[in-house]
Enzyme design. Structure first.
Site, PDB file in Angstrom:
ATOM      1  N   PHE A 157     -57.628 -17.846 -11.464  1.00 37.83           N
ATOM      2  CA  PHE A 157     -57.285 -16.457 -11.160  1.00 37.83           C
ATOM      3  C   PHE A 157     -57.409 -16.134  -9.678  1.00 37.83           C
ATOM      4  O   PHE A 157     -56.873 -15.139  -9.215  1.00 37.83           O
ATOM      5  CB  PHE A 157     -58.133 -15.499 -12.010  1.00 37.83           C
ATOM      6  CG  PHE A 157     -59.300 -14.885 -11.314  1.00 37.83           C
ATOM      7  CD1 PHE A 157     -60.450 -15.612 -11.069  1.00 37.83           C
ATOM      8  CD2 PHE A 157     -59.255 -13.565 -10.893  1.00 37.83           C
ATOM      9  CE1 PHE A 157     -61.530 -15.047 -10.434  1.00 37.83           C
ATOM     10  CE2 PHE A 157     -60.331 -12.981 -10.245  1.00 37.83           C
ATOM     11  CZ  PHE A 157     -61.474 -13.717 -10.017  1.00 37.83           C
ATOM     12  N   LYS A 158     -58.096 -16.989  -8.929  1.00 36.40           N
ATOM     13  CA  LYS A 158     -58.258 -16.701  -7.496  1.00 36.40           C
ATOM     14  C   LYS A 158     -56.914 -16.688  -6.769  1.00 36.40           C
ATOM     15  O   LYS A 158     -56.785 -16.090  -5.706  1.00 36.40           O
ATOM     16  CB  LYS A 158     -59.244 -17.669  -6.875  1.00 36.40           C
ATOM     17  CG  LYS A 158     -60.644 -17.399  -7.431  1.00 36.40           C
ATOM     18  CD  LYS A 158     -61.759 -18.060  -6.703  1.00 36.40           C
ATOM     19  CE  LYS A 158     -63.102 -17.504  -7.151  1.00 36.40           C
ATOM     20  NZ  LYS A 158     -63.384 -17.674  -8.589  1.00 36.40           N
ATOM     21  N   ASP A 159     -55.899 -17.318  -7.364  1.00 35.70           N
ATOM     22  CA  ASP A 159     -54.552 -17.233  -6.778  1.00 35.70           C
ATOM     23  C   ASP A 159     -54.051 -15.790  -6.685  1.00 35.70           C
ATOM     24  O   ASP A 159     -53.283 -15.466  -5.786  1.00 35.70           O
ATOM     25  CB  ASP A 159     -53.546 -18.019  -7.632  1.00 35.70           C
ATOM     26  CG  ASP A 159     -53.735 -19.522  -7.510  1.00 35.70           C
ATOM     27  OD1 ASP A 159     -54.187 -19.987  -6.453  1.00 35.70           O
ATOM     28  OD2 ASP A 159     -53.425 -20.232  -8.492  1.00 35.70           O
TER      29      ASP A 159
ATOM     30  N   LEU B 152     -55.652 -14.767  -3.475  1.00 43.59           N
ATOM     31  CA  LEU B 152     -55.513 -15.645  -2.308  1.00 43.59           C
ATOM     32  C   LEU B 152     -54.071 -15.997  -1.970  1.00 43.59           C
ATOM     33  O   LEU B 152     -53.792 -16.510  -0.899  1.00 43.59           O
ATOM     34  CB  LEU B 152     -56.360 -16.909  -2.491  1.00 43.59           C
ATOM     35  CG  LEU B 152     -57.846 -16.647  -2.208  1.00 43.59           C
ATOM     36  CD1 LEU B 152     -58.718 -17.786  -2.724  1.00 43.59           C
ATOM     37  CD2 LEU B 152     -58.088 -16.431  -0.720  1.00 43.59           C
TER      38      LEU B 152
END
Ligand SMILES: *Cc1c(COP(=O)(O)O)cnc(C)c1O
Length: 496
Positions: free
Chosen positions: A111-113, A116
């Protein structure tokens, strides 16, 4: 919209300043001076819009020094179909009153995409707005997911360079493969002889070395961080709460205006804090359920008002939540104390010097009226993966399973059967070894990570994320492993 520091004086800053700097000069975190409100008609109107336009609607409220067209360009580049597919954040209905919001359809399957992929676009434009002409050098210490997501986000972004340090024996095989094969003219990746704390300490020392940063400043380099304390990483996360809500309306699960719950697998408290901001903006959220693994410092905090990091650290099957100091909690404290920066600064000082603090009972009541905390152990996590797969044919990763099980505990205790959205933060393939073990304890485990992907595919018929599959045949571009005390040297030698 202007920004202040959570420990702050009365100074006001632009969004561009907050994003360029990351951290306020007094050590506090940047927060918006007030939370903008969204009307229900505008929320309802999102139903007909694609995710990118929903994002423009929300971001416009916070990033007022960006034009609508600028934001649209940033968002369209970040969530392009070749990176996220046609629907970046599908809401999958698993049973009558539970939907799972899959936040892992981006390039790195975590989920950091969501944040980021957007941050580099916001950052480079913020730099232009604040007159920053130096090259921004992003330094990252990672225990796995953040490093790869930051590399993917910043690779070949003009005006930036990114250097990532990971514990050479402390990340999963797939995570390591993802990082050491990263292409891009402005990227460098180093393994560290040591653990994540050593890597993080090294990066903090470089940030804290003012003589070094002054010298590099003159040479045209400014250090920055892609850490979740940056406002530019938090604000993209507010969007998907709105998106999930209108998709639940669209699916006929709720009527517009009905309150719903969200359950969030939590580490640094960034993801769930974004949900809290969505609620303050007017999104009908009843409860935010904060799910932890055995590192249950937040559950204790929400239940007692005591934050105490002096406890054993557990390595779990949901490693991205193995955290004892949740940095973004500071922003929540600022909000519930009604912007009492002195009190927040005092809490944070006590956390630093004594390792614990206790909040006032009024502040605790505030928090308990919005949040519910529950934690889930290793056995329960695996049990949930197997059971939900058997019952509903829905395959979850370990982090999502922690959230699901925490929701069950909440429902059992409160009998609240309100429609609930479970935030799913990683593809099950990213943690294929634990997921396979959860599905069938007895099966022999291969030590080859690519065999595990194939096995999980064969057992469940779900699709392997194509980029993960392709890793096996990518050339290794970053094989250097260095001692932790050589990190500064590695940075200085590798500036381009
Ligand atoms: C980072 C991460 C989390 C925790 O999110 P926070 O914003 O730090 O609370 C949960 N799950 C996965 C897979 C993550 O990568």
């Amino acid at each position: 919209m202007l920004y202040v520091s959570t420990r702050g004086k009365t100074d006001l800053f632009s969004a561009a300043h907050a994003i360029t700097r990351g951290l306020a000069a007094d050590g506090g975190l940047f927060v918006p001076q007030n939370i903008p409100a969204m009307r229900m008609v505008d929320i309802k109107a999102m139903e007909r819009k694609p995710y990118t336009e929903r994002a423009v609607d929300v971001l416009l409220q916070y990033l007022t020094d960006f034009s609508e067209d600028e934001l649209r360009e940033c968002v369209n580049a970040a969530y392009a179909p070749e990176k996220f597919g046609d629907n970046p954040v599908p809401l999958v209905q698993v049973n009558d009153n539970t939907g799972v919001l899959e936040l892992w359809h981006g390039p790195t399957s975590a989920f950091k995409d969501m944040a980021l992929q957007l941050l580099p676009h916001l950052l480079t434009r913020s730099m232009q707005k604040t007159g920053e002409t130096n090259k921004v050098v992003i330094l990252v210490a990672t225990s796995g997911d953040t490093g790869k997501a930051a590399l993917e986000g910043f690779a070949d972004v003009p005006g930036t360079q990114i250097i990532v340090f990971y514990p050479s024996e402390g990340v999963s095989d797939i995570q390591k493969q993802q990082m050491i094969t990263q292409a891009g003219k402005n990227v460098k990746v180093f393994g560290i002889e040591g653990n994540f704390d050593d890597a993080q300490r090294g990066v903090k020392e470089i940030f804290g070395n003012t003589a070094l940063s002054d010298e590099l400043e003159k040479k045209g380099y400014t250090f920055s961080s892609a850490n979740s304390i940056n406002w530019g990483r938090l604000v993209p996360q507010i969007v998907y709460y709105f998106s999930a809500y209108v998709d639940a309306v669209k699916a006929g699960k709720i009527a517009a205006g009905d309150p719903i719950n969200f359950v969030v697998p939590t580490g640094n408290f960034g993801d769930i804090l974004a949900g809290y901001y969505a609620k303050l903006m007017g999104l009908p959220i009843d409860r935010l359920l904060c799910a932890s693994n055995s590192n249950n410092v937040l559950t204790d905090f929400i239940n007692t008002g005591v934050y105490d990091r002096r406890r054993e650290f557990f390595k779990t099957v949901s490693p991205s939540m193995d955290i004892l100091v949740s940095s973004n909690l500071e922003r929540l404290l600022y909000s519930v104390t009604e912007h009492d920066a002195a009190r927040v600064a005092d809490y944070m000082k006590r956390l630093n010097t004594e390792g614990h603090y206790e909040i006032d009972s009024d502040d605790l009541k505030q928090i308990q009226s919005q949040f519910f905390g529950a934690w889930v152990d290793e056995l329960e996590t695996k049990e949930a993966i197997g059971r939900i797969y058997n019952d509903y044919h829905y395959l979850m990763d370990t982090h999502t399973a922690v959230a699901w099980r925490a929701m069950e505990k909440y429902r059992f205790l409160t009998s609240d059967e309100t429609y609930t959205v479970v935030l799913s933060t990683a593809s099950p393939y990213k943690f294929a070894d634990s997921v396979l073990a959860a599905l069938d304890d007895a099966q022999p485990q291969s030590s080859n990570p690519f065999e595990l992907l194939q096995k999980l595919h064969a057992d469940t018929g779900t699709e392997i994320p194509p980029r993960m599959l392709a890793l096996e045949n990518l050339p290794v571009l970053h094989s250097e492993v260095i001692p932790a005390d050589k990190m500064e040297l590695a940075v200085v030698k590798n500036l381009v």
